[in-house]
Design a protein around this motif. Structure first.
Motif, PDB file in Angstrom:
ATOM      1  N   ASN A 126     -43.754  26.101  34.165  1.00  0.00           N
ATOM      2  CA  ASN A 126     -42.932  26.594  33.061  1.00  0.00           C
ATOM      3  C   ASN A 126     -41.460  26.409  33.434  1.00  0.00           C
ATOM      4  O   ASN A 126     -40.999  26.937  34.456  1.00  0.00           O
ATOM      5  N   THR A 130     -35.869  22.609  27.722  1.00  0.00           N
ATOM      6  CA  THR A 130     -36.671  22.457  26.506  1.00  0.00           C
ATOM      7  C   THR A 130     -36.953  21.003  26.155  1.00  0.00           C
ATOM      8  O   THR A 130     -37.915  20.711  25.456  1.00  0.00           O
ATOM      9  N   SER A 158     -41.542  17.600  27.468  1.00  0.00           N
ATOM     10  CA  SER A 158     -41.271  18.704  26.552  1.00  0.00           C
ATOM     11  C   SER A 158     -40.334  18.197  25.461  1.00  0.00           C
ATOM     12  O   SER A 158     -39.295  17.598  25.748  1.00  0.00           O
ATOM     13  N   LYS A 160     -38.572  19.559  21.825  1.00  0.00           N
ATOM     14  CA  LYS A 160     -38.343  20.669  20.905  1.00  0.00           C
ATOM     15  C   LYS A 160     -37.142  20.353  20.026  1.00  0.00           C
ATOM     16  O   LYS A 160     -36.031  20.158  20.509  1.00  0.00           O
ATOM     17  N   LYS A 167     -45.302  20.417  24.245  1.00  0.00           N
ATOM     18  CA  LYS A 167     -45.111  20.560  25.686  1.00  0.00           C
ATOM     19  C   LYS A 167     -46.382  20.147  26.410  1.00  0.00           C
ATOM     20  O   LYS A 167     -47.491  20.551  26.028  1.00  0.00           O
ATOM     21  N   THR A 169     -47.109  20.218  30.424  1.00  0.00           N
ATOM     22  CA  THR A 169     -46.562  20.479  31.759  1.00  0.00           C
ATOM     23  C   THR A 169     -47.624  20.986  32.736  1.00  0.00           C
ATOM     24  O   THR A 169     -47.285  21.609  33.744  1.00  0.00           O
TER      25      THR A 169
END
Length: 430
Positions: A126, A130, A158, A160, A167, A169
């Motif tokens: 995480n 973005t 990712s 956005k 996403k 990841t």
């Protein structure tokens, strides 16, 4: 008066019996092979063929198993189970102990918090960032001196913006048991600045155990791909050999360039004939993302897990202003449904049948459904013979007692007159 009530009750009983008999009107049957006349209770199982699934209710409420002899018919309890793919994630405690940078490479080191032999195969990353497109190298070590490659050239993305929120990841790799893991991120983007540095918020580490589902292929009898330039869509029209719920679709894409498209899976609900032709009404089953990032071996897999039966489906890919994709092979599958039955001891030589195709039946309420966990693992497998259609008795047309409505009015007038006279007599007696 008592006589009238008795006659009315008798008619109600007859109607109830007629409805009960009608409820047992099955359309099809298959002989079940492999059940033995044992002196002890035995468990059995069989796979329900797609040809049977097509002709039954989605919850199998309209099937029954009967043991039949010359003098008796016994109903045998059963339960059904869909063999679905399941994944269980067991978290393993790791902590981030180091973050560093060298040139265009960023490093994050994870350390196992406890001394145990648990292997891992999944790391969920995480980031505070973005929008990124990075290459990952994952290495493992027992002492931070000698490092061994686990993953290389692994891509995480990712995106956005106002139109997209996507996403990918997760790092997926074969089981490994290192005490330390080092994540190397290479940023080759042109706009490199301190604001774009990878900022790792958390790294969750798991041992993922997957129980594979048991699938059966559904034959595709026609497949037509059309590009709608006005709507900017690729429409794939698919017709199946059997009307069945679909649980899994594998879509082949031949293109090598990167793509990210919205994809919809629809089924045909109904159609309407108009002056301009037939209008088809498709309903959306599932919406997902078709991405080159998640493609493996030229295929993208989608789990639909539908309970809706149809033999006509559509796949719609939104191209926007991009080049349409070159669609390759498509596979459609359904989970295998198993039936488990418990046969009680009997002294009779019974022939067993699977009966199905009565939509008016309600789902049976058997005790064994509440004790599913007691089903043994090693049980006898049964086989089904070919399908037989059960002859249906034609319902004879009942001629009305009074075809002319005048007779009905005369009868009603007579009844009213008799009741009136009877009422006055009762009043005089009082």
């Amino acid at each position: 008066m008592k006589k009238i009530i008795f006659q009315f009750s008798f008619v109600l009983i007859l109607l109830f019996l007629c409805n009960t008999i009608f409820a047992q009107n099955f359309l099809y049957k298959r002989e079940v092979k492999g059940i033995k006349n044992s002196k002890q209770t035995e468990w059995y199982k069989l796979e329900i063929p797609i040809e049977v699934v097509e002709k039954t209710n989605t919850d199998f409420s309209d099937i029954r198993i009967f043991g039949v002899s010359d003098l008796d018919t016994l109903e045998t309890p059963f339960l059904t189970r869909k063999i679905m793919q399941q994944a269980e994630n067991k978290q393993v405690d790791f902590k981030v102990i180091n973050s560093s940078k060298k040139g265009n490479d960023y490093f994050f080191t994870l350390e196992k918090e406890e001394n145990n032999d648990e292997s891992i195969n999944l790391i969920k990353l995480n980031f505070q960032n973005t929008n990124f497109d990075w290459k990952i190298k994952l290495e493992g070590s027992q002492n931070q001196n000698e490092w061994f490659e686990v993953l290389d050239e692994y891509r995480i993305v990712s995106i956005k913006n106002d139109f997209t929120d996507y996403k990918f990841t997760n790092l997926v790799f074969p089981n490994s048991k290192y005490k330390y893991y080092r994540i190397k991120i290479t940023d080759k983007s042109e706009s490199q600045s301190d604001n774009n540095n990878p900022i790792l918020s958390s790294a969750n580490v798991f041992q993922q155990k997957t129980v594979d589902g048991n699938f059966q292929n559904i034959e595709i009898i026609s497949q037509h791909v059309e590009v709608d330039k006005v709507k900017k869509q690729t429409v794939i029209d698919i017709e199946l050999a059997h009307s069945a719920p679909i649980d899994f679709i594998s879509l082949g894409v031949k293109n090598d360039f990167d793509y990210y498209r919205t994809i919809q899976f629809k089924y045909l609900l109904d159609s309407t004939q108009t002056e301009k032709g037939v209008i088809y009404n498709f309903v959306t089953l599932h919406t997902s993302t078709l991405s080159s990032i998640e493609k493996q071996n030229g295929k993208s897999d989608f789990f639909i897990n539908s309970s809706t039966k149809s033999n006509h489906y559509q796949i719609i890919i939104s191209n926007q202003d991009n080049q349409p994709l070159d669609i390759g092979n498509i596979e459609i599958k359904s989970y295998v449904n198993q039936l488990f039955t418990r046969v009680a001891p009997t002294d009779k030589n019974l022939t067993y049948f699977l009966m199905y195709g009565n939509e008016r039946l309600q789902k049976p309420n058997y005790d064994i459904v509440r004790f599913e966990s007691t089903i043994p693992n090693d049980i006898i497998s049964l086989e089904l013979e070919s399908e037989q259609k059960i002859p249906q008795k034609e319902v004879e047309k009942v001629t009305p007692l009074f075809e002319n409505s005048l007779w009905l009015w005369l009868l009603m007038g007579t009844i009213i007159l008799v009741l009136t006279v009877f009422t006055f007599k009762m009043m005089k007696k009082q």
